[in-house]
Design an enzyme around this catalytic site. Structure first.
Site, short mmCIF file in Angstrom:
data_model
loop_
_atom_site.label_atom_id
_atom_site.label_comp_id
_atom_site.label_asym_id
_atom_site.label_seq_id
_atom_site.Cartn_x
_atom_site.Cartn_y
_atom_site.Cartn_z
N HIS A 99 0.84 -1.21 0.00
CA HIS A 99 0.00 0.00 0.00
C HIS A 99 0.86 1.25 0.00
O HIS A 99 1.95 1.27 0.60
CB HIS A 99 -1.01 0.00 1.14
CG HIS A 99 -0.43 0.00 2.53
ND1 HIS A 99 -0.16 1.15 3.23
CD2 HIS A 99 -0.08 -1.03 3.35
CE1 HIS A 99 0.31 0.83 4.41
NE2 HIS A 99 0.38 -0.49 4.52
N ASP A 101 -0.45 4.38 0.82
CA ASP A 101 -0.91 5.40 1.76
C ASP A 101 -0.20 5.18 3.10
O ASP A 101 0.39 4.12 3.33
CB ASP A 101 -2.43 5.35 1.95
CG ASP A 101 -2.90 4.02 2.54
OD1 ASP A 101 -2.35 2.97 2.16
OD2 ASP A 101 -3.81 4.03 3.38
N GLU A 168 -5.23 1.55 2.41
CA GLU A 168 -5.09 0.46 3.38
C GLU A 168 -5.27 0.95 4.81
O GLU A 168 -5.90 0.30 5.63
CB GLU A 168 -3.71 -0.21 3.24
CG GLU A 168 -3.62 -1.57 3.92
CD GLU A 168 -3.17 -1.52 5.37
OE1 GLU A 168 -3.24 -2.54 6.06
OE2 GLU A 168 -2.75 -0.44 5.83
N ASP A 197 4.30 -6.42 4.33
CA ASP A 197 3.65 -5.30 5.05
C ASP A 197 3.52 -5.63 6.54
O ASP A 197 2.57 -5.22 7.18
CB ASP A 197 2.27 -5.04 4.42
CG ASP A 197 1.58 -3.82 5.01
OD1 ASP A 197 2.27 -2.95 5.55
OD2 ASP A 197 0.33 -3.76 4.95
N SER A 419 -3.22 -6.35 11.25
CA SER A 419 -4.23 -6.84 10.31
C SER A 419 -3.91 -6.39 8.89
O SER A 419 -3.51 -5.24 8.69
CB SER A 419 -5.61 -6.28 10.70
OG SER A 419 -5.82 -6.42 12.08
C1 LIG Z 1 0.18 -4.80 9.50
C2 LIG Z 1 -0.09 -3.63 8.55
N1 LIG Z 1 1.11 -3.00 8.18
C3 LIG Z 1 -1.00 -2.62 9.21
O1 LIG Z 1 -0.52 -1.66 9.77
N2 LIG Z 1 -2.32 -2.83 9.13
C4 LIG Z 1 -3.29 -1.99 9.76
C5 LIG Z 1 -4.58 -2.24 9.05
C6 LIG Z 1 -5.71 -1.42 9.54
C7 LIG Z 1 -6.77 -1.87 10.23
N3 LIG Z 1 -7.56 -0.80 10.41
C8 LIG Z 1 -6.98 0.24 9.83
N4 LIG Z 1 -5.85 -0.14 9.27
C9 LIG Z 1 -3.42 -2.35 11.23
O2 LIG Z 1 -3.16 -3.50 11.60
O3 LIG Z 1 -3.82 -1.45 12.01
ZN LIG Z 2 0.86 -1.50 6.27
ZN LIG Z 3 -0.21 0.46 8.76
#
Ligand SMILES: C[C@H](N)C(=O)N[C@@H](Cc1c[nH]cn1)C(=O)O
Ligand SMILES: [Zn+2]
Ligand SMILES: [Zn+2]
Length: 478
Positions: A99, A101, A168, A197, A419
């Site tokens: 991603h 962003d 994302e 990621d 996540s």
């Molecule tokens: C693990 C990944 N790099 C990340 O930061 N994911 C976010 C996804 C998310 C969920 N709600 C908003 N963004 C996270 O785990 O917070």
């Molecule tokens: Zn991420």
């Molecule tokens: Zn993130």
């Protein structure tokens, strides 16, 4: 074995180190914060930057427009960028996702450097900047890998399909539909998927990740008076929304991490003996968590319990209050409308609908207990499901060999507390194995102040991504 080709590629990556750091600096300089409507043009600018870089390397690029943002219809969603590098029928085809962003960042949040200027500490090799590790460094890692192959004159080992999104950090708005739609089109040749990621467990040893927690994100809005009020004039005369909200938020979780919502724990799959046996083999110590936290304020004092709390059990975090006074100083205001935000990280076998039902029932019960004349609204802002896959697959095998080649050690097989909801969508839509191959380390501070990526992780990580593709090309399909 692709040893000679790999060594030539590795040397080229070393030669190009400065140019790869400059590429990261250019990307970090674009404040592509998806959550900030005022910065939406910058998210588009970041997408354009990637398109330009990819086209310059000869990739075929297409943008999928996503229309308007449902909760902000005045805003256009940034495009999903699809790219293909190589169309050789005799080669394997690998699909990668990342991603472009980033999370919001302001210097006054406590950053030591400007968040949107890559600041390289030459002594420590730390490269500070928002998005350096999450997820601009890894996304550029794929582009660097293509360029280093070209410059080294090493044949690119696979056909590479790329899918880069710009929402994302705001719940991947619109992406699921694109993935499902493209599964039989742009992604039809994909034989496996790789996502970079997430993060290593510590700072020294790479890992391969086969599980993620889900995330269900909620808001509670409490409104009362028509406008913010003077607390001297009106304090004691009005039902204060903030008082109600603080009470409600206080019923969700205790300071030992126990979720206080009835029924949540019953949704969690029991831990099996087989699973328990995996933990002692993982290199992780209390010092690793202390270093990542920058403190010793832990809930558990046993590393296995820490890992389980992070991967295996749900957690509830209270994130913030919109509409509240938060500046320095002592403003004597009664906020008229406040929105509290919290999320639950979910694990097997928690079904999203069951979690929502229990959360809303809890909030409604607690609102009734308040006997308040304020107005309450509770909402699910976004949700993504947990994911667990089998690491017994040639995709993981290839990545493990690549780690051994680049870092000289066998990687840990881990799950992740964060996540990446599209992981499950990729798996279900393509029917292919998905591997998470992190570049950054546990101390990178993703989503936090002073986010950084170590030079070593970026440069060796670029080698790792390229090496993974070479080993993938050699793996026999089983
Ligand atoms: C693990 C990944 N790099 C990340 O930061 N994911 C976010 C996804 C998310 C969920 N709600 C908003 N963004 C996270 O785990 O917070
Ligand atoms: Zn991420
Ligand atoms: Zn993130």
């Amino acid at each position: 074995m692709p040893s000679e080709k790999l060594d030539t590629y590795f040397k080229q990556v070393d030669v190009m180190t400065d140019s790869f750091i400059n590429r990261l600096a250019s990307a970090v300089a674009i404040p592509s914060v998806s959550a900030d409507p005022a910065l939406r043009p910058k998210v588009f600018a970041m997408g354009d930057f990637l398109v330009k870089e990819l086209k310059a390397l000869g990739a075929h690029v297409e943008a999928r427009e996503l229309g308007k943002q449902p909760d902000h219809p005045e805003l256009d969603l940034p495009p999903v960028i699809l790219a293909r590098y190589g169309e050789d029928k005799s080669k394997r085809t690998i699909l990668v996702y990342g991603h472009y962003d980033v999370q919001p960042a302001l210097k006054e949040d406590g950053w030591n450097t400007e968040p949107f200027e890559l600041s390289v500490d030459e002594e420590t090799g730390k490269m500070f900047g928002r998005g350096s590790t999450d997820d601009k460094g890894p996304v550029l890692g794929w582009i660097n890998a293509i360029e280093a192959h070209q410059k080294a004159g090493v044949d690119f080992p696979v056909n590479l399909l790329m899918c880069f999104e710009g929402m994302e950090e705001y719940g991947s708005e619109g992406l699921d539909d694109v993935i499902r739609e493209e599964a039989s089109k742009f992604f039809k040749d994909a034989e496996a998927v790789c996502i970079s990621d997430n993060y290593w467990l510590g700072t020294e040893k790479p890992c391969l990740t086969y599980g993620l927690r889900g995330c269900s994100y909620y808001s509670i809005t409490v409104s009362g008076p028509a406008a913010d009020l003077h607390s001297g004039v009106f304090g004691g005369t009005v039902t204060e929304p903030m008082t109600d909200l603080v009470k409600l938020l206080g019923t969700l979780v205790d300071n030992k991490g126990n979720i206080l919502i009835d029924g949540i724990k019953d949704l969690v799959a029991p831990v099996t003996e087989e699973e328990l046996a995996l933990y002692p083999n993982i290199s992780f110590s209390m010092d690793d968590i202390y270093t990542s936290l920058g403190s010793k304020t832990v809930i558990h004092d046993d590393p296995i319990k820490v890992l389980q709390a992070r991967w295996r059990f749900p957690s509830l975090s209270i994130h913030g209050v919109e509409g509240a006074f938060y500046n320095p100083g002592a403003k004597t205001v009664i906020p008229a409308k406040v929105t509290g935000k919290f999320s639950i990280r979910t694990v097997p076998n928690m079904e999203l609908e069951d979690v929502d039902r229990l959360v809303f029932a809890h909030i409604d019960r607690e609102i009734a207990k308040l006997n308040s004349n304020n107005t309450f609204k509770r909402e699910l802002m976004h949700a993504g499901k947990w994911w667990v896959a089998s690491p017994k697959h040639w995709n993981f095998e290839a990545a493990s060999k690549a780690v051994q080649k680049v870092f000289g050690c066998v990687p840990d097989f881990t799950r992740e507390g964060g996540s990446i909801p599209v992981t499950l969508t990729f798996e279900q839509a393509t029917g292919k194995n998905v591997l998470l191959l992190p570049m950054g380390s546990s101390t990178d501070g993703a989503h936090s102040i002073n986010e950084k990526l170590d030079k070593r992780n970026y440069i060796e990580g670029t080698k790792l991504l390229g090496a993974y593709l070479h080993y993938v090309a050699e793996e026999k399909q089983v």
